[in-house]
Design an enzyme around this catalytic site. Structure first.
Site, short mmCIF file in Angstrom:
data_model
loop_
_atom_site.label_atom_id
_atom_site.label_comp_id
_atom_site.label_asym_id
_atom_site.label_seq_id
_atom_site.Cartn_x
_atom_site.Cartn_y
_atom_site.Cartn_z
N TYR A 52 21.34 62.35 9.79
CA TYR A 52 21.07 62.57 11.21
C TYR A 52 21.94 61.69 12.08
O TYR A 52 22.53 60.71 11.63
CB TYR A 52 19.58 62.36 11.53
CG TYR A 52 19.14 60.92 11.59
CD1 TYR A 52 19.12 60.24 12.81
CD2 TYR A 52 18.73 60.25 10.45
CE1 TYR A 52 18.71 58.91 12.87
CE2 TYR A 52 18.32 58.93 10.50
CZ TYR A 52 18.32 58.27 11.72
OH TYR A 52 17.92 56.96 11.78
N CYS A 53 22.01 62.08 13.35
CA CYS A 53 22.71 61.30 14.35
C CYS A 53 21.92 61.42 15.65
O CYS A 53 20.72 61.66 15.62
CB CYS A 53 24.16 61.76 14.51
SG CYS A 53 24.35 63.42 15.15
N GLU A 54 22.57 61.28 16.76
CA GLU A 54 21.88 61.38 18.05
C GLU A 54 21.56 62.84 18.40
O GLU A 54 20.44 63.14 18.78
CB GLU A 54 22.73 60.74 19.15
CG GLU A 54 22.02 60.57 20.47
CD GLU A 54 20.87 59.57 20.43
OE1 GLU A 54 20.00 59.64 21.32
OE2 GLU A 54 20.80 58.72 19.52
#
Length: 144
Positions: free
Chosen positions: A103-105
């Site tokens: 995941y990321c932002e």
């Protein structure tokens, strides 16, 4: 020829990645393109939180910058920014045959990271539904 990618996040910082043309993120890349056929490529936030709480969470790889990670991340996640993948491969190569959540932002960097992991032989890749923006908006727990 290279491609420059700019990311803007809610802390008003800008990340710049310069990628060679062969590393450029293809427009057709979707979570379904990098996930194992038997897994839903997106894991719902509530389901992930249940697995974290029960000690059954898959490895969680946060591909955001160290500053974003320090500001708040999903409990138990390890921070391996995209630009450090090659140098830190040994840290996550043991997960090659396991389900891994990336995941990321907002999902852009997670898709790129999953593409890179897939090229390294990872097959069971998943994404957090809505990434960190949605996790935070839902008021779910974060570690700092």
């Amino acid at each position: 020829m290279s491609l420059r990618i700019f990311f803007f996040n809610d802390t008003a910082t800008t990340e710049i990645y310069t990628l060679s043309l062969h590393d450029a993120l293809p427009i057709s890349l979707t979570p379904a393109a990098v996930s194992a056929a038997h897994l839903d490529p997106v894991i719902e936030q509530g389901r992930l939180l249940d697995r974290i709480t029960n000690g059954q969470a898959p490895p969680l790889i946060d591909v955001r910058t160290p500053g974003e990670y320090r500001a708040g991340h999903i409990p138990g996640a390890i921070n391996i920014p995209l630009q450090e993948f090659e140098q830190r491969l040994a840290e996550f190569s043991a997960y090659r045959d396991r389900e891994v959540v990336v995941y990321c932002e907002t999902g852009v960097r997670a898709s790129y990271g999953a593409r890179r992991l897939q090229s390294l032989g990872f097959a069971e890749l998943r994404f957090v539904d809505g990434d960190m923006v949605a996790w935070r908006k839902a008021g779910l727990p974060q570690e700092r």
